[in-house]
Scaffold this motif. Structure first.
Motif, PDB file in Angstrom:
ATOM      1  N   SER A 185       1.001  -1.370  -0.026  1.00 54.27           N
ATOM      2  CA  SER A 185       0.252   0.104  -0.174  1.00 54.27           C
ATOM      3  C   SER A 185       0.848   1.510  -0.233  1.00 54.27           C
ATOM      4  O   SER A 185       2.326   1.479   0.576  1.00 54.27           O
ATOM      5  CB  SER A 185      -0.590   0.054   1.416  1.00 54.27           C
ATOM      6  N   PHE A 186       0.278   2.186  -0.513  1.00 57.96           N
ATOM      7  CA  PHE A 186       1.066   3.348  -0.568  1.00 57.96           C
ATOM      8  C   PHE A 186       1.792   4.576   1.022  1.00 57.96           C
ATOM      9  O   PHE A 186       2.525   5.028   1.203  1.00 57.96           O
ATOM     10  CB  PHE A 186       0.478   4.721  -1.109  1.00 57.96           C
ATOM     11  N   ALA A 187       1.147   3.774   2.150  1.00 60.01           N
ATOM     12  CA  ALA A 187       1.412   4.214   3.276  1.00 60.01           C
ATOM     13  C   ALA A 187       2.576   3.251   3.760  1.00 60.01           C
ATOM     14  O   ALA A 187       2.907   3.361   4.527  1.00 60.01           O
ATOM     15  CB  ALA A 187       0.289   3.618   4.434  1.00 60.01           C
ATOM     16  N   ASP A 188       2.820   2.114   2.999  1.00 60.70           N
ATOM     17  CA  ASP A 188       4.048   1.003   3.472  1.00 60.70           C
ATOM     18  C   ASP A 188       5.181   1.807   2.958  1.00 60.70           C
ATOM     19  O   ASP A 188       6.048   1.530   3.188  1.00 60.70           O
ATOM     20  CB  ASP A 188       4.090   0.129   2.960  1.00 60.70           C
ATOM     21  N   LEU A 189       4.888   2.895   1.644  1.00 54.37           N
ATOM     22  CA  LEU A 189       6.328   3.419   0.941  1.00 54.37           C
ATOM     23  C   LEU A 189       6.640   4.249   1.578  1.00 54.37           C
ATOM     24  O   LEU A 189       6.042   4.854   2.360  1.00 54.37           O
ATOM     25  CB  LEU A 189       5.841   4.047  -0.143  1.00 54.37           C
ATOM     26  N   PRO A 190       8.397   4.917   2.263  1.00 52.01           N
ATOM     27  CA  PRO A 190       8.727   5.552   2.279  1.00 52.01           C
ATOM     28  C   PRO A 190       8.006   6.996   1.628  1.00 52.01           C
ATOM     29  O   PRO A 190       7.850   6.726   0.351  1.00 52.01           O
ATOM     30  CB  PRO A 190      10.157   6.180   2.034  1.00 52.01           C
ATOM     31  N   PRO A 191       8.612   8.015   2.292  1.00 49.95           N
ATOM     32  CA  PRO A 191       8.051   9.580   1.558  1.00 49.95           C
ATOM     33  C   PRO A 191       8.731  10.473   0.392  1.00 49.95           C
ATOM     34  O   PRO A 191       9.784   9.790   0.272  1.00 49.95           O
ATOM     35  CB  PRO A 191       8.120  10.880   2.520  1.00 49.95           C
ATOM     36  N   ILE A 192       7.618  10.608  -0.565  1.00 47.85           N
ATOM     37  CA  ILE A 192       8.445  11.137  -1.935  1.00 47.85           C
ATOM     38  C   ILE A 192       9.623  12.362  -1.129  1.00 47.85           C
ATOM     39  O   ILE A 192       9.033  13.420  -0.881  1.00 47.85           O
ATOM     40  CB  ILE A 192       7.543  11.373  -2.911  1.00 47.85           C
ATOM     41  N   ARG A 193      10.988  12.197  -1.739  1.00 51.64           N
ATOM     42  CA  ARG A 193      12.096  13.484  -1.126  1.00 51.64           C
ATOM     43  C   ARG A 193      12.050  13.795  -3.107  1.00 51.64           C
ATOM     44  O   ARG A 193      12.501  13.742  -3.798  1.00 51.64           O
ATOM     45  CB  ARG A 193      13.130  12.893  -1.570  1.00 51.64           C
ATOM     46  N   VAL A 194      12.129  15.254  -2.598  1.00 51.19           N
ATOM     47  CA  VAL A 194      12.056  16.114  -4.033  1.00 51.19           C
ATOM     48  C   VAL A 194      13.151  17.206  -3.508  1.00 51.19           C
ATOM     49  O   VAL A 194      13.510  17.922  -2.651  1.00 51.19           O
ATOM     50  CB  VAL A 194      10.769  17.664  -4.316  1.00 51.19           C
ATOM     51  N   ARG A 195      14.125  16.875  -4.642  1.00 51.28           N
ATOM     52  CA  ARG A 195      14.899  17.927  -4.491  1.00 51.28           C
ATOM     53  C   ARG A 195      14.971  19.442  -5.493  1.00 51.28           C
ATOM     54  O   ARG A 195      14.741  19.283  -6.493  1.00 51.28           O
ATOM     55  CB  ARG A 195      16.592  16.414  -4.837  1.00 51.28           C
ATOM     56  N   ARG A 196      15.181  20.321  -4.171  1.00 50.77           N
ATOM     57  CA  ARG A 196      15.013  21.408  -4.973  1.00 50.77           C
ATOM     58  C   ARG A 196      15.979  21.879  -5.156  1.00 50.77           C
ATOM     59  O   ARG A 196      17.415  22.242  -4.090  1.00 50.77           O
ATOM     60  CB  ARG A 196      14.388  22.656  -4.326  1.00 50.77           C
ATOM     61  N   GLU A 197      17.029  22.402  -6.673  1.00 53.09           N
ATOM     62  CA  GLU A 197      17.954  23.193  -6.995  1.00 53.09           C
ATOM     63  C   GLU A 197      17.757  24.425  -8.007  1.00 53.09           C
ATOM     64  O   GLU A 197      17.489  24.082  -9.231  1.00 53.09           O
ATOM     65  CB  GLU A 197      18.821  22.266  -8.039  1.00 53.09           C
ATOM     66  N   PRO A 198      17.874  25.777  -7.591  1.00 52.50           N
ATOM     67  CA  PRO A 198      17.936  26.622  -8.041  1.00 52.50           C
ATOM     68  C   PRO A 198      18.353  26.559  -9.634  1.00 52.50           C
ATOM     69  O   PRO A 198      19.524  26.101  -9.629  1.00 52.50           O
ATOM     70  CB  PRO A 198      17.867  27.385  -7.853  1.00 52.50           C
ATOM     71  N   PRO A 199      18.047  27.428 -11.068  1.00 50.39           N
ATOM     72  CA  PRO A 199      19.007  26.809 -12.514  1.00 50.39           C
ATOM     73  C   PRO A 199      20.446  28.015 -11.910  1.00 50.39           C
ATOM     74  O   PRO A 199      20.275  28.802 -11.521  1.00 50.39           O
ATOM     75  CB  PRO A 199      17.601  27.492 -12.794  1.00 50.39           C
ATOM     76  N   THR A 200      20.861  27.583 -12.708  1.00 46.74           N
ATOM     77  CA  THR A 200      21.993  28.778 -12.747  1.00 46.74           C
ATOM     78  C   THR A 200      21.849  30.269 -13.114  1.00 46.74           C
ATOM     79  O   THR A 200      20.636  30.231 -13.780  1.00 46.74           O
ATOM     80  CB  THR A 200      23.312  27.482 -13.480  1.00 46.74           C
ATOM     81  N   ILE A 201      22.595  30.936 -13.493  1.00 48.50           N
ATOM     82  CA  ILE A 201      22.094  32.685 -14.004  1.00 48.50           C
ATOM     83  C   ILE A 201      22.471  32.041 -14.920  1.00 48.50           C
ATOM     84  O   ILE A 201      21.184  33.262 -15.950  1.00 48.50           O
ATOM     85  CB  ILE A 201      23.239  33.236 -13.956  1.00 48.50           C
ATOM     86  N   THR A 202      23.227  31.523 -16.358  1.00 50.71           N
ATOM     87  CA  THR A 202      23.527  30.775 -17.742  1.00 50.71           C
ATOM     88  C   THR A 202      21.473  30.179 -18.037  1.00 50.71           C
ATOM     89  O   THR A 202      20.997  31.229 -18.746  1.00 50.71           O
ATOM     90  CB  THR A 202      23.924  30.511 -17.889  1.00 50.71           C
TER      91      THR A 202
END
Length: 110
Positions: free
Chosen positions: A7-24
């Motif tokens: 079940s979805f309750a058994d799965l670990p939480p989804i981790r989202v990695r946030r990286e801002p874009p480079t200036i270019t």
């Protein structure tokens, strides 16, 4: 032997990695979205989470007019009985791709 479904309750939480874009990357995206330099600076600053004054010099440095694509002309070999034919090749832009946010499916109701 069949595997039991998790079940979805058994799965670990989804981790989202946030990286801002480079200036270019931010300046390139802003140039594609707007023609005005001030709007480009605002868009790039918004993407990176910086002040507009910090991004403006980078936008001005990258300010280059995009060359218009001229259709290519290809001349074919003419035979003695025919005049040369011209083939015009024009490039078409693709429509923008819209990416929808995905989330976990809802747990089935019991």
């Amino acid at each position: 032997m069949k595997k039991t479904q998790k079940s979805f309750a058994d799965l670990p939480p989804i981790r989202v990695r946030r990286e801002p874009p480079t200036i270019t990357e931010a300046v390139a995206a802003a140039q594609d979205l707007a023609d005005d330099v001030e709007q480009q600076a605002e868009i790039a600053a918004g993407l990176m989470g910086l002040a507009v004054d910090e991004v403006r010099p980078h936008v001005l440095a990258a300010k280059t007019a995009k060359p218009e694509r001229v259709p290519e002309r290809i001349l074919t070999q003419a035979s003695p009985s025919r005049a040369p034919r011209t083939v015009v090749v024009e490039r078409r832009t693709r429509p923008t791709v819209v990416i929808e946010r995905r989330s976990r499916p809802l747990a089935p109701s019991r």
